[in-house]
Design a protein around this motif. Structure first.
Motif, PDB file in Angstrom:
ATOM      1  N   TYR A   1     -10.610  -0.551  -9.859  1.00  0.00           N
ATOM      2  CA  TYR A   1     -11.956  -0.239  -9.355  1.00  0.00           C
ATOM      3  C   TYR A   1     -12.893   0.073 -10.515  1.00  0.00           C
ATOM      4  CZ  TYR A   1     -15.557   1.486  -6.203  1.00  0.00           C
ATOM      5  OH  TYR A   1     -16.744   1.644  -5.509  1.00  0.00           O
TER       6      TYR A   1
ATOM      7  N   VAL B   1       0.823  -1.201   0.000  1.00  0.00           N
ATOM      8  CA  VAL B   1       0.000   0.000   0.000  1.00  0.00           C
ATOM      9  C   VAL B   1       0.864   1.260   0.000  1.00  0.00           C
ATOM     10  CG1 VAL B   1      -1.688   1.318   1.343  1.00  0.00           C
ATOM     11  CG2 VAL B   1      -1.963  -1.160   1.087  1.00  0.00           C
ATOM     12  N   GLU B   2       1.938   1.241   0.762  1.00  0.00           N
ATOM     13  CA  GLU B   2       2.806   2.410   0.883  1.00  0.00           C
ATOM     14  C   GLU B   2       3.353   2.873  -0.461  1.00  0.00           C
ATOM     15  OE1 GLU B   2       6.755   3.821   3.464  1.00  0.00           O
ATOM     16  OE2 GLU B   2       6.180   1.704   3.396  1.00  0.00           O
TER      17      GLU B   2
ATOM     18  N   ALA C   1       2.021   1.815  -3.590  1.00  0.00           N
ATOM     19  CA  ALA C   1       1.091   1.479  -4.671  1.00  0.00           C
ATOM     20  C   ALA C   1       0.853   2.664  -5.605  1.00  0.00           C
ATOM     21  CB  ALA C   1      -0.235   1.009  -4.086  1.00  0.00           C
ATOM     22  N   ASP C   2       0.575   2.337  -6.854  1.00  0.00           N
ATOM     23  CA  ASP C   2       0.271   3.329  -7.880  1.00  0.00           C
ATOM     24  C   ASP C   2      -1.235   3.607  -7.863  1.00  0.00           C
ATOM     25  OD1 ASP C   2      -0.255   4.778 -10.160  1.00  0.00           O
ATOM     26  OD2 ASP C   2       0.843   3.457 -11.519  1.00  0.00           O
ATOM     27  N   PRO C   3      -1.655   4.807  -7.489  1.00  0.00           N
ATOM     28  CA  PRO C   3      -3.099   5.101  -7.424  1.00  0.00           C
ATOM     29  C   PRO C   3      -3.808   4.896  -8.759  1.00  0.00           C
ATOM     30  CG  PRO C   3      -1.852   6.811  -6.292  1.00  0.00           C
ATOM     31  CD  PRO C   3      -0.853   5.953  -7.013  1.00  0.00           C
ATOM     32  N   GLU C   4      -3.092   5.094  -9.876  1.00  0.00           N
ATOM     33  CA  GLU C   4      -3.740   4.884 -11.173  1.00  0.00           C
ATOM     34  C   GLU C   4      -4.088   3.415 -11.392  1.00  0.00           C
ATOM     35  OE1 GLU C   4      -4.972   6.998 -13.414  1.00  0.00           O
ATOM     36  OE2 GLU C   4      -4.510   8.467 -11.844  1.00  0.00           O
ATOM     37  N   GLN C   5      -3.229   2.509 -10.918  1.00  0.00           N
ATOM     38  CA  GLN C   5      -3.567   1.091 -11.016  1.00  0.00           C
ATOM     39  C   GLN C   5      -4.793   0.770 -10.175  1.00  0.00           C
ATOM     40  OE1 GLN C   5       0.020  -1.103  -9.980  1.00  0.00           O
ATOM     41  NE2 GLN C   5       0.641  -1.197 -12.125  1.00  0.00           N
ATOM     42  N   TRP C   6      -4.844   1.320  -8.985  1.00  0.00           N
ATOM     43  CA  TRP C   6      -6.017   1.104  -8.126  1.00  0.00           C
ATOM     44  C   TRP C   6      -7.274   1.645  -8.798  1.00  0.00           C
ATOM     45  CZ3 TRP C   6      -5.964   0.851  -2.191  1.00  0.00           C
ATOM     46  CH2 TRP C   6      -4.850   0.138  -1.750  1.00  0.00           C
ATOM     47  N   ARG C   7      -7.159   2.836  -9.386  1.00  0.00           N
ATOM     48  CA  ARG C   7      -8.320   3.448 -10.038  1.00  0.00           C
ATOM     49  C   ARG C   7      -8.797   2.578 -11.201  1.00  0.00           C
ATOM     50  NH1 ARG C   7      -6.256   8.006 -10.295  1.00  0.00           N
ATOM     51  NH2 ARG C   7      -7.298   8.912  -8.481  1.00  0.00           N
TER      52      ARG C   7
ATOM     53  N   GLY D   1      -4.966  -3.129  -3.673  1.00  0.00           N
ATOM     54  CA  GLY D   1      -5.860  -2.578  -4.678  1.00  0.00           C
ATOM     55  C   GLY D   1      -6.821  -3.607  -5.242  1.00  0.00           C
TER      56      GLY D   1
END
Length: 268
Positions: A121, A109-110, A112-118, A164
């Motif tokens: 989802y 989590v520390e 992680a790429d927010p775009e991959q999470w987005r 993610g």
């Protein structure tokens, strides 16, 4: 003895496909490979006319020709694309398999790429939402609609490096549960199939950005992980149960996987 005035309770068909509750149109998202393609084949073998949908037109066109179905190019994250799919499906639909999904990355989590999470989802949760909203009227109109959402055991437990993906698949699970509550009493069944380790040609490779060595390491030493056809068989079974039977959730893993973190590996 039952009251003679009552209708007899329907009985379950004998094991195997097709059976008395197959037929009509089925839509499978993410049908260009893996579980989606295998599910399209299994539903076609069970007597459904299958609409194969995904972004890769060449793949779904070949699959549709193979199984006698239809191919509709669709990006489940694009509402306009999904609306075009609904128009192509028509006024009635028996089965919707929300299979489009996937995992990206395995960073903590520390880092992680927010775009991959987005992206995860958007596909695993919002894509499911777009398609379900667009096709729900046709499912109702069939008089016995079935929605099968393809979740994951990652939607039931956390593991390092999976934040993610587990968040997205927990979303799939909760959307499924909410739909079941909201649609109770209507002629639509809401089901989820949640596989554990499934070895397909692309899932792990995509997750690791095309790194085949990392993808192979996921399954290293694991005797007989699930394959796409195992999950497809479960989905076809869910879709062909009698109208009064709802399979709320079906979790399946290979025998070598006792839990998300407990996997038997030969020679390791």
């Amino acid at each position: 003895m039952p009251d003679a005035a009552q209708s007899p309770r329907p009985t379950s068909p004998a094991p195997g496909y097709p059976d008395g509750n197959a037929g009509g149109i089925a839509v499978v998202t993410g049908a260009s490979g893996g579980i989606g393609a295998a599910t399209a084949r299994a539903l076609a073998a069970s007597g459904f006319e299958v609409v194969c949908t995904a972004r890769r037109t060449d793949r779904i066109a070949a699959l549709a020709e193979e199984i006698g179905g239809r191919a509709v190019t669709c990006d489940v994250t694009d509402p306009a694309s999904v609306a075009a799919l609904a128009a192509e499906v028509g006024p009635e639909l028996r089965v919707l398999v929300n299979n489009a999904g996937g995992a990206l990355g395995a960073d903590p989590v520390e880092d992680a790429d927010p775009e991959q999470w987005r992206t995860m989802y958007d596909v695993n949760v919002l894509g499911l939402l777009h398609v379900t909203q667009a096709l729900l009227p046709a499912l109702r109109a069939s008089g016995d609609g079935v929605i099968v959402n393809v979740g994951s055991t990652a939607g039931r437990a956390a593991y390092e490096g999976g934040g993610g993906y587990t968040a997205a698949k927990h979303g799939t699970k909760v959307v499924t549960e909410t739909l079941r509550l909201e649609l109770v009493g209507q002629p639509v069944r809401i089901c989820e199939v949640a596989p554990g380790m499934v070895r397909t040609e692309e899932f792990a490779k995509v997750r690791f950005g095309g790194d085949q060595a990392k993808a192979d390491a996921v399954y290293a030493g694991v005797p007989d992980p699930l394959v796409a056809e195992d999950v497809a068989d479960a989905i076809a079974w869910i879709a062909t149960r009698p109208a009064h039977v709802n399979i709320d959730e079906l979790v399946l893993r290979p025998r070598a996987q006792a839990a998300q973190h407990k996997v038997h590996r030969v020679g390791q």
